[in-house]
Design a protein around this motif. Sequence first.
Motif, PDB file in Angstrom:
ATOM      1  N   VAL A 108       1.001  -0.944   0.300  1.00  0.00           N
ATOM      2  CA  VAL A 108      -0.096  -0.080   0.008  1.00  0.00           C
ATOM      3  C   VAL A 108       0.783   0.942   0.549  1.00  0.00           C
ATOM      4  O   VAL A 108       0.967   2.465  -0.340  1.00  0.00           O
ATOM      5  CB  VAL A 108      -0.437  -0.054   1.307  1.00  0.00           C
ATOM      6  N   ALA A 109       2.044   1.342   0.462  1.00  0.00           N
ATOM      7  CA  ALA A 109       2.740   2.424   0.561  1.00  0.00           C
ATOM      8  C   ALA A 109       3.828   2.391  -0.265  1.00  0.00           C
ATOM      9  O   ALA A 109       5.178   3.037  -0.115  1.00  0.00           O
ATOM     10  CB  ALA A 109       3.418   2.944   2.102  1.00  0.00           C
ATOM     11  N   SER A 110       4.625   1.217  -1.395  1.00  0.00           N
ATOM     12  CA  SER A 110       5.204   1.558  -2.377  1.00  0.00           C
ATOM     13  C   SER A 110       4.535   2.897  -3.293  1.00  0.00           C
ATOM     14  O   SER A 110       5.607   2.777  -4.642  1.00  0.00           O
ATOM     15  CB  SER A 110       4.718  -0.073  -3.231  1.00  0.00           C
ATOM     16  N   GLY A 111       3.580   3.898  -3.438  1.00  0.00           N
ATOM     17  CA  GLY A 111       3.376   4.828  -3.522  1.00  0.00           C
ATOM     18  C   GLY A 111       2.169   4.834  -4.326  1.00  0.00           C
ATOM     19  O   GLY A 111       0.024   3.964  -3.761  1.00  0.00           O
ATOM     20  N   ARG A 112       1.319   5.887  -4.875  1.00  0.00           N
ATOM     21  CA  ARG A 112      -0.059   6.386  -4.845  1.00  0.00           C
ATOM     22  C   ARG A 112      -0.630   5.103  -6.279  1.00  0.00           C
ATOM     23  O   ARG A 112      -0.235   4.602  -6.519  1.00  0.00           O
ATOM     24  CB  ARG A 112       0.314   8.152  -5.906  1.00  0.00           C
ATOM     25  N   ARG A 113      -2.158   4.740  -5.166  1.00  0.00           N
ATOM     26  CA  ARG A 113      -2.538   3.333  -5.712  1.00  0.00           C
ATOM     27  C   ARG A 113      -4.077   4.204  -5.956  1.00  0.00           C
ATOM     28  O   ARG A 113      -4.434   5.027  -5.188  1.00  0.00           O
ATOM     29  CB  ARG A 113      -2.682   2.612  -4.950  1.00  0.00           C
ATOM     30  N   VAL A 114      -4.607   4.114  -6.793  1.00  0.00           N
ATOM     31  CA  VAL A 114      -6.206   3.748  -7.517  1.00  0.00           C
ATOM     32  C   VAL A 114      -6.861   3.596  -6.173  1.00  0.00           C
ATOM     33  O   VAL A 114      -7.133   2.006  -5.391  1.00  0.00           O
ATOM     34  CB  VAL A 114      -6.393   3.326  -7.963  1.00  0.00           C
ATOM     35  N   GLY A 115      -7.519   3.970  -5.150  1.00  0.00           N
ATOM     36  CA  GLY A 115      -8.160   3.087  -4.399  1.00  0.00           C
ATOM     37  C   GLY A 115      -7.387   3.027  -2.496  1.00  0.00           C
ATOM     38  O   GLY A 115      -7.691   1.922  -2.263  1.00  0.00           O
ATOM     39  N   SER A 116      -6.759   3.724  -2.513  1.00  0.00           N
ATOM     40  CA  SER A 116      -5.574   3.763  -1.474  1.00  0.00           C
ATOM     41  C   SER A 116      -6.465   4.136   0.102  1.00  0.00           C
ATOM     42  O   SER A 116      -5.755   3.401   0.965  1.00  0.00           O
ATOM     43  CB  SER A 116      -4.899   4.568  -1.514  1.00  0.00           C
ATOM     44  N   ALA A 117      -7.509   4.782  -0.471  1.00  0.00           N
ATOM     45  CA  ALA A 117      -8.433   4.497   1.357  1.00  0.00           C
ATOM     46  C   ALA A 117      -8.597   3.972   1.548  1.00  0.00           C
ATOM     47  O   ALA A 117      -9.028   3.114   2.852  1.00  0.00           O
ATOM     48  CB  ALA A 117      -9.280   5.683   1.167  1.00  0.00           C
ATOM     49  N   LYS A 118      -9.744   2.888   1.157  1.00  0.00           N
ATOM     50  CA  LYS A 118     -10.170   1.557   0.905  1.00  0.00           C
ATOM     51  C   LYS A 118      -9.586   0.633   1.316  1.00  0.00           C
ATOM     52  O   LYS A 118      -9.209   0.062   1.968  1.00  0.00           O
ATOM     53  CB  LYS A 118     -11.059   0.893  -0.281  1.00  0.00           C
ATOM     54  N   LEU A 119      -7.981   0.822   0.660  1.00  0.00           N
ATOM     55  CA  LEU A 119      -6.902  -0.117   1.380  1.00  0.00           C
ATOM     56  C   LEU A 119      -5.802   0.153   2.734  1.00  0.00           C
ATOM     57  O   LEU A 119      -6.090  -1.049   3.596  1.00  0.00           O
ATOM     58  CB  LEU A 119      -5.435  -0.424   0.119  1.00  0.00           C
ATOM     59  N   VAL A 120      -6.255   1.409   3.151  1.00  0.00           N
ATOM     60  CA  VAL A 120      -6.007   1.503   4.331  1.00  0.00           C
ATOM     61  C   VAL A 120      -6.547   1.127   5.281  1.00  0.00           C
ATOM     62  O   VAL A 120      -6.855   1.001   6.085  1.00  0.00           O
ATOM     63  CB  VAL A 120      -6.227   3.389   4.356  1.00  0.00           C
ATOM     64  N   GLU A 121      -8.282   1.544   5.246  1.00  0.00           N
ATOM     65  CA  GLU A 121      -8.859   1.700   6.200  1.00  0.00           C
ATOM     66  C   GLU A 121      -9.312  -0.788   6.158  1.00  0.00           C
ATOM     67  O   GLU A 121      -9.704  -1.155   7.284  1.00  0.00           O
ATOM     68  CB  GLU A 121     -10.670   1.310   5.862  1.00  0.00           C
ATOM     69  N   ALA A 122      -9.007  -0.913   5.088  1.00  0.00           N
ATOM     70  CA  ALA A 122      -9.356  -2.774   5.169  1.00  0.00           C
ATOM     71  C   ALA A 122      -7.945  -3.073   5.767  1.00  0.00           C
ATOM     72  O   ALA A 122      -8.093  -4.074   6.043  1.00  0.00           O
ATOM     73  CB  ALA A 122      -9.091  -3.495   3.679  1.00  0.00           C
ATOM     74  N   LEU A 123      -6.816  -2.646   5.341  1.00  0.00           N
ATOM     75  CA  LEU A 123      -5.591  -3.150   6.202  1.00  0.00           C
ATOM     76  C   LEU A 123      -5.241  -3.282   7.814  1.00  0.00           C
ATOM     77  O   LEU A 123      -4.925  -4.329   8.395  1.00  0.00           O
ATOM     78  CB  LEU A 123      -4.522  -2.309   5.859  1.00  0.00           C
ATOM     79  N   SER A 124      -6.776  -1.793   8.238  1.00  0.00           N
ATOM     80  CA  SER A 124      -6.565  -2.004   9.586  1.00  0.00           C
ATOM     81  C   SER A 124      -7.613  -3.149   9.978  1.00  0.00           C
ATOM     82  O   SER A 124      -6.704  -3.375  11.340  1.00  0.00           O
ATOM     83  CB  SER A 124      -7.501  -0.897  10.485  1.00  0.00           C
ATOM     84  N   LEU A 125      -8.697  -3.478   9.426  1.00  0.00           N
ATOM     85  CA  LEU A 125      -9.709  -4.798   9.674  1.00  0.00           C
ATOM     86  C   LEU A 125      -8.939  -6.763   9.307  1.00  0.00           C
ATOM     87  O   LEU A 125      -9.661  -7.517   9.648  1.00  0.00           O
ATOM     88  CB  LEU A 125     -10.870  -4.550   9.018  1.00  0.00           C
ATOM     89  N   VAL A 126      -7.731  -6.072   8.697  1.00  0.00           N
ATOM     90  CA  VAL A 126      -7.226  -8.202   8.505  1.00  0.00           C
ATOM     91  C   VAL A 126      -6.385  -8.730  10.061  1.00  0.00           C
ATOM     92  O   VAL A 126      -6.069  -7.756  10.096  1.00  0.00           O
ATOM     93  CB  VAL A 126      -6.149  -7.760   7.377  1.00  0.00           C
TER      94      VAL A 126
END
Length: 326
Positions: free
Chosen positions: A193-211
């Motif tokens: 997720v932190a490797s660079g700008r990604r489409v949907g980064s906000a969703k990825l950050v939220e999902a990561l907190s729940l994995v």
Amino acid sequence: MPRLPEPLPDALGEAFSCADASAAGVSLKRLRALDLDIPFRGVRRRAGAGEAAATGPLAEDHAARQRVLDRARAYAQIMSGHAFYCGRTAAVLWGTGALPSGELEVGVVAPERAPRRRGIRGRQLAPTHVEVRTLGGLRLSSPASTWAMLGRDAGVRELVRVGDALVRVPRGDRGRSRPEARLCTVDELAEAVASGRRVGSAKLVEALSLVREGAMSPLETDFRLAVVGAGLPEPLLDQEIRDGSGRLAGIADAVWPEYRVIAEVEGDHHRTSRSQWARDIEKHTAYVALGFEVVRLTSAHIRPSGSPAVALVSGALRRRGWSPPN
């Protein structure tokens, strides 16, 4: 009586390129025979190849993966050497239970040009956004970079399901934990997720907190999200339950050790497999003997809303001394 087509060389395999077939002496007429499918222009596949029915737990997911795998193997016959499967296609091939799309997603690293072909969705990716691995002879984006690519079109819940599948630690014979066999770690997802700008980064950050590590099926992920979303304490997942002498009584799906409550999420194979049913009875009896209250749940309790599962678990926790925060 129609004449049977002449046998094809065994060396061609189930799927092969027309160029390879021609080099092996197969005529153009033979390549037009009805016993061959045409999955892509320039590719042939023996009709009926790879159609064995999937059985057992997660049979639908296995069947969906097999269909994508058959198409991926077919396109691989003509895929360029620097291309690889990525995104949703790679997620399916890694066995995460992700929903397949209608097209195969094929990636290249810039400045290579993405492929353009019917049935193929080409993607040009930045070198920082992808790592490439090999699985069963196919080139795929790595598990972590595959997950980060799903931020483009997956919702948070699916991202958590796929993330849980990627970080779970498989168990082998006699329930032995096999951390070396997991596909990636939570830290590797975070790095992707932190490797660079990604489409949907906000969703990825939220999902990561729940994995979480330990959910062994999408149904278990949905159960955990339901109980935590309802304000219940978060359970420990995939826990070994042992008696006073250290003997393994069983491996529980979700445990609240403070309250001596266990939840077991049972797929349909728990009902249809006699051996699984017998093991379930034995371990649940052992759990009760050790002082646990056992809540047994099926998909009907968990999907679509999860409210029946929440009510059952909440009741068990309350009986064991838990009370909701004010």
